[in-house]
Design an enzyme around this catalytic site. Structure first.
Site, PDB file in Angstrom:
ATOM      1  N   CYS A 127      12.272  91.759  79.253  1.00 47.38           N
ATOM      2  CA  CYS A 127      13.108  91.907  78.088  1.00 47.38           C
ATOM      3  C   CYS A 127      13.053  90.206  77.466  1.00 47.38           C
ATOM      4  CB  CYS A 127      14.489  92.412  77.984  1.00 47.38           C
ATOM      5  SG  CYS A 127      15.509  92.264  76.562  1.00 47.38           S
ATOM      6  N   LEU A 128      12.616  89.989  76.431  1.00 50.13           N
ATOM      7  CA  LEU A 128      12.436  88.573  75.692  1.00 50.13           C
ATOM      8  C   LEU A 128      14.119  88.395  75.441  1.00 50.13           C
ATOM      9  CD1 LEU A 128       9.351  88.604  73.433  1.00 50.13           C
ATOM     10  CD2 LEU A 128       9.812  87.197  75.490  1.00 50.13           C
TER      11      LEU A 128
END
Length: 276
Positions: A127-128
């Site tokens: 997850c960025l």
């Protein structure tokens, strides 16, 4: 250092968005709608602040918690083939347990992350927005994050709509009208976006699977259908057992991101074959 994870534009953007939504909801819309000193304003402020605090806590835990790496002492059990599908040749079991990039064996449900450059236990995705993988040890915090983000976004949307409906617009200029419209669209879009993500992960939790396993299961089901066989996710035990394995046995602690005493080594998981 773990604090370096915060040196990321997406993480900073997430922080900024949470702070911005909190500010406009409490100090602009609740104040304009009912006033922070009134009983209605004070109640909404307390509830929203509580939810926002839990959302922030979940975010920090998800960012700072290591998702889980393979123990250096891990050695696969050559006789353990319970995780292999019926269509997979048993001679390929050891090969499927080996990660060429890490040059080491990996447990079941473990995948290599190209961003983190290591194998992650029960990896869901990278997850960025948290600059971290979502894996075995921080999945609960990630789930609580999107849960509280959804609740907070919906609450904020309701406050914005309520404030807009009761406001006297006869003496208001175009910039103010545009600001109210933009905030309403933003909070509604957030509610839909994180609400959809929440619904997806509720589905995954109740079936005890990860995002990666879901897409792997589509292919496995297709292969099984071609062979005239049925397919069921091997870790899907029952709805209640699936939930407790991910969130913990105590329902009162499901919504506490730091309550992870139920987590074990992340190497072994009960399967349908174990319970049969």
């Amino acid at each position: 250092m773990k604090l370096k994870k915060f040196l990321s534009i997406p993480v900073f953007s997430a922080f900024f968005m949470m702070g911005f939504v909190y500010y406009i909801t409490v100090f602009i819309f609740i104040e304009d709608w009912a006033g922070l000193q009134t009983s209605a304003g004070s109640l909404n402020n307390t509830i929203f602040t509580f939810v926002a605090s839990l959302c922030l806590l979940s975010f920090l835990v998800a960012v700072l918690t290591d998702p889980g790496c393979v123990p250096l002492s891990y050695i696969p059990d050559v006789e353990d083939t319970s995780f292999a599908s019926d269509q997979e040749p048993k001679k390929n079991v050891l090969q499927s347990k080996y990660c060429d990039k890490c040059a080491a064996y990996k447990p079941r449900r473990t995948h290599h992350c190209r961003v983190c450059k290591r194998c992650i236990l029960r990896m869901d995705h990278h997850c960025l927005w948290i600059n971290n993988c979502v894996g075995y040890r921080n999945y609960k915090a990630f789930f609580d994050l999107i849960l509280y983000a959804t609740i907070g976004s919906i609450h904020s949307t309701v406050i914005v709509i309520s404030c807009t409906r009761q406001k006297d617009w006869s003496n208001s200029g175009t910039p103010l009208k545009f600001f109210y419209l933009a905030c309403g669209v933003m909070t509604l879009a957030l509610s839909v976006t994180v609400g959809t993500l929440l619904g997806w992960h509720i589905y995954l939790i109740t079936h005890n699977m990860t995002t990666i396993e879901y897409y792997e299961g589509i292919r496995a089901a297709w292969l099984a259908k071609k062979s005239g066989l049925g397919y069921r996710h091997p870790f899907d035990l029952s709805v209640y057992k699936n939930i407790t394995l991910v969130l913990g046995p105590n329902a009162l602690k499901w919504f506490c991101p730091i309550s992870t005493s139920h987590l074990k080594d992340g190497v072994s998981f009960p399967t349908l074959r174990d319970s049969s």
